[in-house]
Structure formats: structure tokens, C-alpha cells
Design an enzyme around this catalytic site. Structure first.
Site, PDB file in Angstrom:
ATOM      1  CG  HIS A  55      -0.385   0.131   2.539  1.00 29.42           C
ATOM      2  ND1 HIS A  55       0.426  -0.824   3.112  1.00 29.42           N
ATOM      3  CD2 HIS A  55      -0.473   1.134   3.454  1.00 29.42           C
ATOM      4  CE1 HIS A  55       0.791  -0.431   4.322  1.00 29.42           C
ATOM      5  NE2 HIS A  55       0.270   0.762   4.552  1.00 29.42           N
ATOM      6  CG  HIS A  57       0.134   4.436   4.668  1.00 32.30           C
ATOM      7  ND1 HIS A  57      -0.593   3.719   5.588  1.00 32.30           N
ATOM      8  CD2 HIS A  57      -0.706   5.393   4.183  1.00 32.30           C
ATOM      9  CE1 HIS A  57      -1.827   4.218   5.654  1.00 32.30           C
ATOM     10  NE2 HIS A  57      -1.917   5.231   4.804  1.00 32.30           N
ATOM     11  CG  ASP A  59       4.784   3.129   7.424  1.00 33.34           C
ATOM     12  OD1 ASP A  59       3.890   3.646   6.733  1.00 33.34           O
ATOM     13  OD2 ASP A  59       4.567   2.176   8.203  1.00 33.34           O
ATOM     14  CG  HIS A  60       4.192   0.072   4.404  1.00 33.51           C
ATOM     15  ND1 HIS A  60       4.120  -1.239   4.823  1.00 33.51           N
ATOM     16  CD2 HIS A  60       3.741   0.832   5.431  1.00 33.51           C
ATOM     17  CE1 HIS A  60       3.618  -1.267   6.052  1.00 33.51           C
ATOM     18  NE2 HIS A  60       3.389  -0.024   6.439  1.00 33.51           N
ATOM     19  CG  HIS A 115      -3.894   0.432   6.829  1.00 37.19           C
ATOM     20  ND1 HIS A 115      -3.755   0.956   8.090  1.00 37.19           N
ATOM     21  CD2 HIS A 115      -2.742   0.719   6.174  1.00 37.19           C
ATOM     22  CE1 HIS A 115      -2.565   1.560   8.184  1.00 37.19           C
ATOM     23  NE2 HIS A 115      -1.938   1.433   7.042  1.00 37.19           N
ATOM     24  CG  ASP A 132       0.649  -1.148   7.811  1.00 37.41           C
ATOM     25  OD1 ASP A 132       1.537  -1.970   8.123  1.00 37.41           O
ATOM     26  OD2 ASP A 132       0.854   0.084   7.738  1.00 37.41           O
ATOM     27  CG  HIS A 170       3.890  -1.428  11.553  1.00 40.30           C
ATOM     28  ND1 HIS A 170       4.664  -0.312  11.715  1.00 40.30           N
ATOM     29  CD2 HIS A 170       3.169  -1.225  10.423  1.00 40.30           C
ATOM     30  CE1 HIS A 170       4.424   0.545  10.732  1.00 40.30           C
ATOM     31  NE2 HIS A 170       3.514   0.013   9.926  1.00 40.30           N
TER      32      HIS A 170
HETATM   33 FE    FE Z   1       2.708   0.951   8.156  1.00 36.64          FE
HETATM   34 ZN    ZN Z   2       0.154   1.819   6.529  1.00 31.52          ZN
END
Ligand code: FE
Ligand code: ZN
Length: 258
Positions: A55, A57, A59-60, A115, A132, A170
Site C-alpha cells: 500500500h 504509506h 513507511d512502506h 487501512h 498493514d 509492524h
Molecule cells: Fe505501516
Molecule cells: Zn500503513
């Protein structure tokens, strides 16, 4: 059987490295950061042969562009978020299948909106790369979709074989288990998982993956149809709940407020 190794990144992310174990060519899942991946490759003499993205985001995907500059390889990612992410060569969506020859593995794409709306998961050979959507003992927050959507996404993942290993994005497991035991104080499987996870974390090891068999026993977000979970959610809501999406929603809001 595929090997999946964790590269810790940012504050609590895992970038997963998928390999056969006897070739240097690997797939990198959700590179939120480049530097720890580059270090890992150098240390183990590996080269990137594909990227898999779940996805959009940061942080990915935050490390993707910079990794591609020095380690070009085909990028698989969610069709619905491809424009947002950029650099996606293979836009995939639920029901799609593709084979990565260097792994000798065929991946099945599963739509798991909630999410984010375009979030996908990848399933292969008993390995679920869940991003996530699903964590050990927990699930992602519902940012873009609805509670109904997320519950249906989790139902899709729950239908996979019990021995599926679940690689979420995570290290949230200890907090997740604290919430799980709030919902179900008498669930002995949660107590056992807490002991297991505390030992792993004390040894500096990831608590992931979990197995789907364990998730079904301990993860409140996969247990909307368990009598105790339904009763706990109903008590929390102050009214009798029956609808899976609603039970999920009450649990999700309860955890978010914790
Ligand atoms: Fe994340
Ligand atoms: Zn995420």
C-alpha cells in the site's frame, strides 16, 4: 519452503526479504527505508530481483525510489494506488497471480481494503505478506475504508490455511496482546502468546510471523464470531451486537481509544 527474513526499519517497521535460501536473488517487500536494505544486501551478498508493495504509506514505500536507482528490478504494487506510489511496473489487484521465477513461487494477490482503499496482500507457499492489514494479534487502523470493508478483508485472510505464516508490516505485537487480553481476560491462548512474544522481544528478535492458526485463537480482530468477543464488544458498546462489521468496528474504536 521460502525463507522470509526481517530487516527492521524506521521505528517499528519490518521490511521482509523473501528468498529461496540457496540463491542470491531476493524479493524486497515494502521498503519504507533504503539504507537498512542496502546494508542487509551487502552483509549477506544478496541482490534484489523484485519489489512487492502492499500500500501507499510512506513507511512502506519511502525507500523504493532510492533503492531502484542502484538496484533496479520489477516492482509489483496495488493497481488502485500505483499512480500515488510511482515506479510500479506491474499493477496488480485481487485475484491476480504472478510467478517470480527466481523464487520458484507463484503469488496470489488478495484485496484487503480498509487501512487504505487499494491495500493488497500477497499469498504464496504458506507465506502471507500482509502489510498493514493483519499484524500478529492485531490489525491496521482503518484510515480510508469502512469497518465493514476491513472486516471483510480480514475474513478473506482468515479463510487461508491454518499453517499460513503471517508477515505484517509492524512490530506492534506486545501492545496488540495487551488489548487482546483486555477484550478476553480468560483466553489462555493469549496468555501463552504473551509469554512467547515477551521472550522473543527480550532476545531482540521479531515477534513475527504468527500463524493463522494462532491468530484465530488470539486476535480479537479475527474473532468477531466468537461468543466471548461478541459479548465483550457488546458490553463495551452498551448494546447487543450481532453484525460482524459492527463488532469489528467497536473493537477497532476501542483499541484506537486505548
Ligand atoms: Fe505501516
Ligand atoms: Zn500503513
Amino acid at each position: 519452503m521460502l525463507k522470509v527474513n526481517a530487516v527492521p526499519a524506521l521505528s517499528d517497521n519490518y521490511i521482509w526479504i523473501v528468498s529461496t535460501g540457496d540463491s542470491a536473488r531476493v524479493a524486497v517487500v515494502d521498503p519504507g527505508e533504503a539504507a537498512p536494505v542496502v546494508d542487509y544486501l551487502a552483509e549477506h551478498g544478496l541482490e534484489i530481483a523484485a519489489y512487492l508493495i502492499t500500500h501507499h504509506h510512506g513507511d512502506h514505500v519511502g525507500g523504493l525510489a532510492s533503492l531502484l536507482a542502484d538496484h533496479p528490478a520489477p516492482v509489483y504494487g496495488p493497481a488502485a494506488e500505483a499512480d500515488k506510489i510511482g515506479n510500479i511496473d506491474h499493477r496488480v489487484a485481487g485475484g491476480d497471480r504472478f510467478t517470480l521465477d527466481f523464487l520458484g513461487a507463484t503469488f496470489e494477490v488478495i484485496d484487503v481494503p480498509g487501512h487504505t482503499l487499494g491495500h493488497i496482500a500477497y499469498d504464496t507457499d504458506g507465506v502471507l505478506l500482509a502489510g498493514d492489514a493483519l499484524f500478529r494479534a492485531g490489525c491496521g487502523r482503518v484510515f480510508e475504508g469502512t469497518h465493514d470493508q476491513m472486516q471483510q478483508s480480514l475474513a478473506r485472510l482468515r479463510a487461508l490455511p491454518d499453517n499460513t505464516r503471517v508477515y505484517g508490516g509492524h512490530e506492534y505485537t506486545q501492545k496488540n496482546l495487551a488489548f487482546a487480553t483486555t477484550v478476553e481476560p480468560d483466553n489462555a491462548a493469549i496468555g501463552a502468546a504473551i509469554a512467547d512474544v515477551d521472550a522473543l522481544r527480550a532476545g531482540g528478535r521479531p515477534s513475527l510471523p504468527g500463524t493463522l492458526a494462532e491468530e484465530k485463537r488470539i486476535n480479537p480482530f479475527l474473532r468477531w464470531d466468537d461468543d466471548n468477543v461478541r459479548a465483550a464488544a457488546s458490553r463495551h458498546a452498551g448494546r447487543e451486537l450481532d453484525d460482524p462489521g459492527e463488532i469489528f468496528g467497536v473493537l477497532r474504536d476501542w483499541k484506537d481509544a486505548n
